[in-house]
Design a protein around this motif. Structure first.
Motif, PDB file in Angstrom:
ATOM      1  N   ASP A   1       3.556   3.959   9.308  1.00  0.00           N
ATOM      2  CA  ASP A   1       3.625   5.118   8.417  1.00  0.00           C
ATOM      3  C   ASP A   1       2.588   6.184   8.732  1.00  0.00           C
TER       4      ASP A   1
ATOM      5  N   ASP B   1       2.986   1.429  -1.163  1.00  0.00           N
ATOM      6  CA  ASP B   1       3.005   1.026   0.240  1.00  0.00           C
ATOM      7  C   ASP B   1       1.880   0.053   0.558  1.00  0.00           C
TER       8      ASP B   1
ATOM      9  N   ASN C   1       0.769   5.565  -1.809  1.00  0.00           N
ATOM     10  CA  ASN C   1       2.188   5.769  -2.091  1.00  0.00           C
ATOM     11  C   ASN C   1       2.724   6.819  -1.127  1.00  0.00           C
TER      12      ASN C   1
END
Length: 240
Positions: free
Chosen positions: A90, A109, A125
């Motif tokens: 990410d 997350d 998040n």
């Protein structure tokens, strides 16, 4: 430009704890109902002792990872009393205090928390967005006020924005802000950092019980200051 306050009112649900399917609004952010703050659950004396023993065991044997989920890549410890997490999938990284444990929180997350002081935590998040820069949503104080009231605290809590500011790092704009969230039995003093990168809206939030703020504020500011986002081309392989 559509007002940020109005757009968040349409896209962020008023209920706080449950999760639901994503909603896409005109601003290009798909929001879910997420639980951002870690609840201050009651811990019995016996449970406190067992958790302290567990932490001591992990300190003596640092090669053993005590996580509830598969851990992200960890770099060598960059600072005394902190560990580093780098999520290559990410595209973000940050530091967190040594001794905090990773836990699974629906809608988040990544979450690390102190098992003895549950209000001491950090959560990340991530939501999709069509925007390219956080400034497209408005100035720091306006964005912070909306996020605090609609996302970062339950609607039953009284909130107060203390300060909000903007800074740049490696060509990316970050907003950081400090706020209070008051529940009937405690007040959480929190810090957040938000940024947009790779089509994603990142929110990192850390905090502590107000009664422990003076003791924790330097460590929590280190967490916030360490938060960085990066592109796939600059992702570093730490050996995992």
């Amino acid at each position: 430009m559509v007002c940020l306050q109005q757009s968040f009112l349409h896209c962020i649900p008023h209920t706080f704890l449950s999760t639901s399917s994503p909603q896409v609004n005109n601003n290009g952010i798909s929001w879910k109902r997420v639980s951002v703050l870690v609840r201050a659950e009651q811990v019995s004396s016996q449970d406190r002792i067992s958790k302290r023993q567990l932490l001591a065991f992990g300190t003596c044997f640092p090669g053993i990872l005590l996580f509830t989920e598969t851990p992200s890549s960890f770099a060598a410890e960059p600072r005394k009393n902190f560990l580093s997490v780098s999520d290559k999938k990410d595209g973000y990284e940050f530091l967190y205090p040594f001794g905090w444990q990773e836990v699974a929180i629906q809608g988040q997350d990544k979450v690390f928390k102190d098992v003895i002081e549950p209000l001491e935590s950090v959560s990340v998040n991530i939501l999709p967005t069509a925007k390219q820069d956080i400034r497209e949503f408005g100035p720091p104080d306006q964005v912070a006020e909306t996020l605090i009231k609609k996302v970062l605290a339950p609607p039953t809590q009284k909130t107060k924005l203390i300060q909000a500011k903007e800074h740049e790092a490696d060509g990316k704009t970050y907003y950081t802000f400090e706020f209070l969230a008051q529940a009937p039995n405690y007040t959480r003093h929190a810090l957040s950092a938000i940024c947009i990168n790779n089509g994603k809206f990142y929110t990192l939030t850390t905090g502590a019980n107000e009664r422990r703020w003076d003791k924790m504020k330097d460590r929590l500011n280190t967490v916030i200051d360490s938060f960085k986002v990066f592109k796939e081309s600059s992702m570093v392989d730490y050996g995992n």
